[in-house]
Motif scaffolding. Structure first.
Motif, PDB file in Angstrom:
ATOM      1  N   LYS A  21      52.486 -21.716  11.691  1.00  0.00           N
ATOM      2  CA  LYS A  21      52.430 -20.487  12.501  1.00  0.00           C
ATOM      3  C   LYS A  21      52.286 -20.848  13.975  1.00  0.00           C
ATOM      4  CE  LYS A  21      49.860 -16.967   9.869  1.00  0.00           C
ATOM      5  NZ  LYS A  21      48.534 -16.325   9.928  1.00  0.00           N
ATOM      6  N   ALA A  22      51.491 -21.877  14.243  1.00  0.00           N
ATOM      7  CA  ALA A  22      51.275 -22.294  15.633  1.00  0.00           C
ATOM      8  C   ALA A  22      52.596 -22.699  16.278  1.00  0.00           C
ATOM      9  CB  ALA A  22      50.260 -23.432  15.677  1.00  0.00           C
ATOM     10  N   GLU A  24      55.494 -21.440  15.816  1.00  0.00           N
ATOM     11  CA  GLU A  24      56.190 -20.216  16.248  1.00  0.00           C
ATOM     12  C   GLU A  24      55.625 -19.735  17.587  1.00  0.00           C
ATOM     13  OE1 GLU A  24      58.725 -18.452  15.473  1.00  0.00           O
ATOM     14  OE2 GLU A  24      58.303 -16.579  16.525  1.00  0.00           O
ATOM     15  N   LEU A  25      54.315 -19.811  17.739  1.00  0.00           N
ATOM     16  CA  LEU A  25      53.708 -19.398  19.009  1.00  0.00           C
ATOM     17  C   LEU A  25      54.104 -20.355  20.139  1.00  0.00           C
ATOM     18  CD1 LEU A  25      51.838 -17.517  20.588  1.00  0.00           C
ATOM     19  CD2 LEU A  25      49.906 -18.931  19.846  1.00  0.00           C
ATOM     20  N   GLU A 170      47.632 -13.437  13.293  1.00  0.00           N
ATOM     21  CA  GLU A 170      49.104 -13.423  13.291  1.00  0.00           C
ATOM     22  C   GLU A 170      49.621 -13.781  14.686  1.00  0.00           C
ATOM     23  OE1 GLU A 170      50.802 -13.387  10.583  1.00  0.00           O
ATOM     24  OE2 GLU A 170      48.947 -13.079   9.482  1.00  0.00           O
ATOM     25  N   VAL A 171      50.855 -14.280  14.721  1.00  0.00           N
ATOM     26  CA  VAL A 171      51.413 -14.809  15.973  1.00  0.00           C
ATOM     27  C   VAL A 171      51.466 -13.740  17.069  1.00  0.00           C
ATOM     28  CG1 VAL A 171      53.451 -15.881  17.010  1.00  0.00           C
ATOM     29  CG2 VAL A 171      52.663 -16.624  14.769  1.00  0.00           C
ATOM     30  N   GLU A 175      49.650 -14.255  20.608  1.00  0.00           N
ATOM     31  CA  GLU A 175      50.433 -14.210  21.853  1.00  0.00           C
ATOM     32  C   GLU A 175      49.801 -13.226  22.837  1.00  0.00           C
ATOM     33  OE1 GLU A 175      54.487 -12.922  21.304  1.00  0.00           O
ATOM     34  OE2 GLU A 175      55.160 -14.008  23.087  1.00  0.00           O
TER      35      GLU A 175
END
Ligand SMILES: Cc1cc2nc3c(=O)[nH]c(=O)nc-3n(C[C@H](O)[C@H](O)[C@H](O)COP(=O)(O)O)c2cc1C
Length: 186
Positions: A21-22, A24-25, A170-171, A175
């Motif tokens: 997930k990180a 994606e961020l 969640e991303v 963000e």
């Protein structure tokens, strides 16, 4: 006020399944034109490759305190960045930062960071029992007392098959926290 494109983020990854997930961020922040320098523990590199982090950011991740040619990066990068985000932050990394240990890339950067003057955000990710353990609770409180900003965790199904608190946010939420902290400097 400078634009996002002038901003510099130190993005520190530790050894959690939530490294995917990180990534994606990392990608989203880099696509905004923010300079993203990743830092990865040996544990993080079991989940995500250095080539992925370099490909997403155009910068070679900092992974080894003693790497030839980068031996002062734990100081240089701490001065360079406007904001640091530990994401995902393992139970181990929370406890190590809270203890002020500096024998790896994360600990050394944390101690070199001008805490209170620039935001140091921590986005934890772990099993619910690890999250609620008295050692982890004490580390969370100690870190907050030092001036680090602990982001909330999610509640729900965990990668280990159990349920509870400890999921990485969640991303989209991550963000928002990062952009707001960049804007306000807190
Ligand atoms: C498949 C797998 C998933 C893991 N996920 C987590 C996690 O989400 N959170 C956590 O605190 N530790 C997790 N761990 C344990 C850490 O990787 C381990 O404590 C490691 O020493 C952390 O090192 P670091 O904090 O230096 O990266 C996981 C281990 C494995 C094998």
């Amino acid at each position: 006020m400078s634009s996002e494109a002038d901003r510099k983020i130190l993005f520190l990854l530790t050894g959690s399944i939530a490294c995917f997930k990180a990534c994606e961020l990392v990608s989203r922040l880099a696509k905004r034109g923010i300079a993203v320098q990743t830092v990865a523990t040996a544990g993080a590199l079991r989940f995500v490759g250095a080539a992925t982090l370099e490909g997403l950011t155009g910068r070679t991740p900092f992974t080894d305190l003693y790497e030839a040619g980068r031996t002062m990066d734990h100081i240089r990068l701490a001065r360079w960045a406007d904001l640091a985000l530990v994401c995902p932050a393992t139970a181990n990394s929370l406890n190590r930062m809270a203890a002020g240990l500096a024998d790896d890339v994360i600990g050394a950067l944390f101690l070199a960071w001008e805490i209170g003057r620039k935001p140091w955000l921590v986005a934890p990710a772990m099993n619910a029992t690890m999250w609620e353990h008295p050692a982890t609770r004490a580390a969370r409180e100690r870190l907050a007392g030092f001036g680090a900003r602990l982001l909330p965790v999610g509640d729900g199904p965990l990668a280990c098959g159990e349920q509870g608190e400890g999921r990485l946010l969640e991303v989209d939420e991550l963000e928002k926290h990062v952009l707001a902290a960049l804007e306000t400097g807190r």
